[in-house]
Design a protein around this motif. Sequence first.
Motif, PDB file in Angstrom:
ATOM      1  N   GLY A  23      44.142  40.377  35.285  1.00  0.00           N
ATOM      2  CA  GLY A  23      42.813  40.777  34.852  1.00  0.00           C
ATOM      3  C   GLY A  23      41.762  39.700  34.913  1.00  0.00           C
ATOM      4  N   ARG A  24      42.109  38.541  35.440  1.00  0.00           N
ATOM      5  CA  ARG A  24      41.135  37.445  35.524  1.00  0.00           C
ATOM      6  C   ARG A  24      40.483  37.502  36.914  1.00  0.00           C
ATOM      7  NH1 ARG A  24      45.383  34.654  32.212  1.00  0.00           N
ATOM      8  NH2 ARG A  24      46.401  33.825  34.078  1.00  0.00           N
ATOM      9  N   VAL A  25      39.632  38.498  37.111  1.00  0.00           N
ATOM     10  CA  VAL A  25      39.133  38.793  38.452  1.00  0.00           C
ATOM     11  C   VAL A  25      38.190  37.714  38.970  1.00  0.00           C
ATOM     12  CG1 VAL A  25      39.470  41.272  38.238  1.00  0.00           C
ATOM     13  CG2 VAL A  25      37.319  40.262  37.481  1.00  0.00           C
ATOM     14  N   GLY A  26      37.449  37.057  38.088  1.00  0.00           N
ATOM     15  CA  GLY A  26      36.552  35.989  38.547  1.00  0.00           C
ATOM     16  C   GLY A  26      37.327  34.866  39.195  1.00  0.00           C
ATOM     17  N   GLN A  27      38.388  34.409  38.535  1.00  0.00           N
ATOM     18  CA  GLN A  27      39.236  33.360  39.102  1.00  0.00           C
ATOM     19  C   GLN A  27      39.926  33.849  40.373  1.00  0.00           C
ATOM     20  OE1 GLN A  27      40.822  32.731  34.843  1.00  0.00           O
ATOM     21  NE2 GLN A  27      41.535  30.939  35.954  1.00  0.00           N
ATOM     22  N   SER A  28      40.354  35.108  40.339  1.00  0.00           N
ATOM     23  CA  SER A  28      41.035  35.675  41.503  1.00  0.00           C
ATOM     24  C   SER A  28      40.129  35.649  42.732  1.00  0.00           C
ATOM     25  CB  SER A  28      41.473  37.108  41.201  1.00  0.00           C
ATOM     26  OG  SER A  28      42.033  37.711  42.346  1.00  0.00           O
ATOM     27  N   ASP A  29      38.874  36.086  42.563  1.00  0.00           N
ATOM     28  CA  ASP A  29      37.945  36.129  43.691  1.00  0.00           C
ATOM     29  C   ASP A  29      37.646  34.734  44.219  1.00  0.00           C
ATOM     30  OD1 ASP A  29      37.937  38.814  43.271  1.00  0.00           O
ATOM     31  OD2 ASP A  29      35.897  38.931  42.465  1.00  0.00           O
ATOM     32  N   GLU A  30      37.484  33.772  43.318  1.00  0.00           N
ATOM     33  CA  GLU A  30      37.188  32.401  43.742  1.00  0.00           C
ATOM     34  C   GLU A  30      38.353  31.807  44.524  1.00  0.00           C
ATOM     35  OE1 GLU A  30      35.984  28.080  41.764  1.00  0.00           O
ATOM     36  OE2 GLU A  30      35.851  29.916  40.569  1.00  0.00           O
ATOM     37  N   LEU A  31      39.569  32.034  44.048  1.00  0.00           N
ATOM     38  CA  LEU A  31      40.755  31.525  44.748  1.00  0.00           C
ATOM     39  C   LEU A  31      40.897  32.167  46.124  1.00  0.00           C
ATOM     40  CD1 LEU A  31      43.183  31.603  41.696  1.00  0.00           C
ATOM     41  CD2 LEU A  31      42.551  29.534  42.967  1.00  0.00           C
ATOM     42  N   ALA A  32      40.608  33.462  46.209  1.00  0.00           N
ATOM     43  CA  ALA A  32      40.699  34.161  47.498  1.00  0.00           C
ATOM     44  C   ALA A  32      39.718  33.582  48.499  1.00  0.00           C
ATOM     45  CB  ALA A  32      40.442  35.651  47.302  1.00  0.00           C
ATOM     46  N   LEU A  33      38.515  33.276  48.027  1.00  0.00           N
ATOM     47  CA  LEU A  33      37.498  32.708  48.909  1.00  0.00           C
ATOM     48  C   LEU A  33      37.943  31.363  49.463  1.00  0.00           C
ATOM     49  CD1 LEU A  33      34.595  32.900  50.048  1.00  0.00           C
ATOM     50  CD2 LEU A  33      33.825  31.706  47.983  1.00  0.00           C
ATOM     51  N   VAL A  34      38.491  30.495  48.598  1.00  0.00           N
ATOM     52  CA  VAL A  34      38.938  29.170  49.034  1.00  0.00           C
ATOM     53  C   VAL A  34      40.105  29.297  50.008  1.00  0.00           C
ATOM     54  CG1 VAL A  34      39.885  26.958  48.279  1.00  0.00           C
ATOM     55  CG2 VAL A  34      38.127  28.089  46.908  1.00  0.00           C
ATOM     56  N   ALA A  35      41.060  30.176  49.696  1.00  0.00           N
ATOM     57  CA  ALA A  35      42.229  30.353  50.567  1.00  0.00           C
ATOM     58  C   ALA A  35      41.815  30.829  51.951  1.00  0.00           C
ATOM     59  CB  ALA A  35      43.194  31.353  49.936  1.00  0.00           C
ATOM     60  N   ARG A  36      40.891  31.811  51.971  1.00  0.00           N
ATOM     61  CA  ARG A  36      40.449  32.358  53.258  1.00  0.00           C
ATOM     62  C   ARG A  36      39.719  31.305  54.089  1.00  0.00           C
ATOM     63  NH1 ARG A  36      39.434  34.057  57.396  1.00  0.00           N
ATOM     64  NH2 ARG A  36      38.865  36.168  58.053  1.00  0.00           N
ATOM     65  N   ARG A  37      38.941  30.466  53.400  1.00  0.00           N
ATOM     66  CA  ARG A  37      38.222  29.393  54.095  1.00  0.00           C
ATOM     67  C   ARG A  37      39.209  28.403  54.703  1.00  0.00           C
ATOM     68  NH1 ARG A  37      35.014  27.113  49.911  1.00  0.00           N
ATOM     69  NH2 ARG A  37      33.714  28.971  50.074  1.00  0.00           N
ATOM     70  N   GLU A  38      40.293  28.107  53.996  1.00  0.00           N
ATOM     71  CA  GLU A  38      41.279  27.153  54.521  1.00  0.00           C
ATOM     72  C   GLU A  38      42.037  27.737  55.713  1.00  0.00           C
ATOM     73  OE1 GLU A  38      43.674  25.036  51.809  1.00  0.00           O
ATOM     74  OE2 GLU A  38      41.981  24.472  50.505  1.00  0.00           O
ATOM     75  N   VAL A  39      42.240  29.038  55.722  1.00  0.00           N
ATOM     76  CA  VAL A  39      42.849  29.672  56.900  1.00  0.00           C
ATOM     77  C   VAL A  39      41.924  29.517  58.104  1.00  0.00           C
ATOM     78  CG1 VAL A  39      43.577  31.870  57.912  1.00  0.00           C
ATOM     79  CG2 VAL A  39      44.248  31.286  55.581  1.00  0.00           C
ATOM     80  N   ASP A  40      40.616  29.665  57.880  1.00  0.00           N
ATOM     81  CA  ASP A  40      39.651  29.466  58.969  1.00  0.00           C
ATOM     82  C   ASP A  40      39.747  28.047  59.519  1.00  0.00           C
ATOM     83  OD1 ASP A  40      38.696  32.022  58.770  1.00  0.00           O
ATOM     84  OD2 ASP A  40      37.007  31.503  57.474  1.00  0.00           O
ATOM     85  N   VAL A  41      39.886  27.072  58.629  1.00  0.00           N
ATOM     86  CA  VAL A  41      39.990  25.677  59.061  1.00  0.00           C
ATOM     87  C   VAL A  41      41.244  25.466  59.904  1.00  0.00           C
ATOM     88  CG1 VAL A  41      40.308  23.298  58.269  1.00  0.00           C
ATOM     89  CG2 VAL A  41      38.641  24.778  57.131  1.00  0.00           C
ATOM     90  N   LEU A  42      42.347  26.069  59.491  1.00  0.00           N
ATOM     91  CA  LEU A  42      43.599  25.943  60.246  1.00  0.00           C
ATOM     92  C   LEU A  42      43.537  26.694  61.578  1.00  0.00           C
ATOM     93  CD1 LEU A  42      46.250  26.414  57.392  1.00  0.00           C
ATOM     94  CD2 LEU A  42      45.736  24.298  58.612  1.00  0.00           C
ATOM     95  N   GLY A  43      42.686  27.703  61.670  1.00  0.00           N
ATOM     96  CA  GLY A  43      42.589  28.485  62.899  1.00  0.00           C
ATOM     97  C   GLY A  43      43.807  29.346  63.156  1.00  0.00           C
ATOM     98  N   LEU A  44      44.468  29.801  62.081  1.00  0.00           N
ATOM     99  CA  LEU A  44      45.702  30.576  62.230  1.00  0.00           C
ATOM    100  C   LEU A  44      45.497  32.017  61.765  1.00  0.00           C
ATOM    101  CD1 LEU A  44      48.314  27.938  60.979  1.00  0.00           C
ATOM    102  CD2 LEU A  44      47.800  28.578  63.325  1.00  0.00           C
TER     103      LEU A  44
END
Length: 709
Positions: free
Chosen positions: A513-534
């Motif tokens: 139920g901690r959706v604010g933290q969940s959304d922030e973590l998802a954003l960071v994770a997705r950005r790191e996938v972009d950096v890896l190019g995978l």
Amino acid sequence: MVLVCAPPGYGKSTLVAQWLARPEESRPSAWISFDEGINDARALWTEIAAGLSEASGRDDPLRTMPSGNGSAQPEGDDSLQQLLTERLAQGDAPMVLVLDGFDAVRDRECLTQMARFIAGLPPRLQLVLVARAEPALPLSRLRISGELAEVRAAELAFGREATLRLVQRVSGLRLGLPEVDELLRRTEGWPAGIHLAALSLRDASDPAAVLRRFGGDDRNVVDYFTDEVMRTLSPETRGFLARTSILDRLSPPLCDAVAGTSDAAALIERLERANLFVVPLNGNRSWYRYRRLFREFLFDRLSLVESATVPMLHRRAASWHELEGDIEAAVCHMLAADDGDGALRLIIQGLPRLAPTGRPATLHGWLRDIGDDRLAAQPAAAICAARVAALNGDRHGTRHWLAVAEGFGLSSGPLPDGTRELRSAVALVRAEFGFDGVRSMLTAAETAVALEDDPASPWFAQARLLLGYARYCAGAFDLAVLPLKEAAQSQAGIPTARPLALSVLSLVEGELGRVGQSDELALVARREVDVLGLHDAAELSLAFIASGLAAARDGKAEKARAELGHALRIRWRMVGLSDWPTVHSLLALAGLELDMGDPERARVLLEQTGELLTPPADDHAHLTARLADTERRLAELTRTSRMTVEPLTEREEAVLRMLPGGLSQRDIGERLFVSINTVKSHTRAIYRKLGATSRGDAVRRARERGILK
């Protein structure tokens, strides 16, 4: 001024000759060809003056220019060039001067005077330099001011139509587009190469087979490169080219290491300036490659003349790449050197970095080349084979190689890949892929965490990531948080460990139920996938699931559908992968489709989920419960839709009852005694009221709502 500069065989002189021969070209032209080079300024300008004098009109001041046949000539090294410039300035009739093969002129004084001549070029004269190599002239001012037109290999390379016509003209064959594209791939559009291929096709009984075999060892290609390129080079340059032909990418330090030279940078620069089939791969010219046919020709010569040195050259290249941290290139060279043991050592040691590259098929191919006997000879190799099999969705292979590894006993010391011991390595594989269920995955992850307790090891983060994910799959959300945070904070982890830990942590926080933290973590994770190019790596699908759920919570339904759909596609791309991320993709996307009001899509996704969770088991009871909850949502939405659907009129129902029979709209109109336009109008109303897009869709939705039996 025009510069036409390209390697041999690109049709430079032919292009200029055709340009001058156009009907609309009325200017007189002088064509001077250089072969072995003119290295005397007086001789250079005498020849140019003679050519211009011959081409000029009767009243042109150039007609009185001194020639090389005994006429009086001005004294001084540069006086003839100055006189020529003055005479050109006096006339007004336009002319063209073509200097073909100008790269043969190497004398410093000749080049200095030519630079002066170009700087003072009168408007009446258009100068065309044709050269294989970049001329040593200061052309930057003309380039910047727009007074220089350049035609290079890229403009001279053939495309489909030119290739088709040339092959047909030379060989009499008309190739299909697949054959043309294959020929262009092999020749890179090099006109001479296409012509040589056409010669080989001329008497071929099986043209397709000839094209498949056509390469740098073709007799016509060998003769061309030998006569047109190699004979002009020094023995040292020929040796350098041959020894570095084992490389698909060239850099000066790598070439020095392989060829045993110390001046590769200067050599490559000269080769590039000479347009010797060397292509820069980046803007700062730190990496190059040879054009395909040229490299094949060079390697064929090397294999014939110095075949015993080829494995040694590959080993040198492998050592250099290993020191540079490029394990993939090092492995390829080890395999090319037929050094299976060396390649296996590199793969085992580098697997933490190689596995997350998103190319499991490459790893599988390497191990296939190394052979099962080598893989079965040591526990680390068997573990490596098990992990690669799992990455490729080969569940049988994974279990086989784990059994082989366990056959060595589980009390060994550290393995070359950095795992603490064999027991830990086996546990990590079982936890990562979860082929034996959630409970087995959870037990294996707990074992790995207990053994991999060194924060400096890449497996420390991996073990905690796997434990957090196993607890998430089991529904133990509170217990998943700590190991996932430890994995995300590790600085020594495998490249994909941190974005995956952040992704799973986002999913866990969402469940709590901690959706604010969940959304922030998802954003960071997705950005790191972009950096890896995978983006297409199946093991990173969890990042797209977390991102999709965050987008859905933010009201961005289409973005959510795109992210979740991508997660599912990269899972389905390879049969046999771990079920658990696929289940999460399906459930998340099914829930979104229900939110977007598309129960049919949700139904299909839930059916696929049910197949993966059959038979139900205690160890995935949490996921089975989520499936049941979503199926209840689907049933409720279907019931609500039936109750709220806009009622059909009597005539619309009559048309609807005839839709399943396969009758045309004209047939339906005849049976109901109405016009076809009326049938079309009723059909559109039926589609609108049922939310359908086709006849079959309307029939299916009508049956779901009980309107049709």
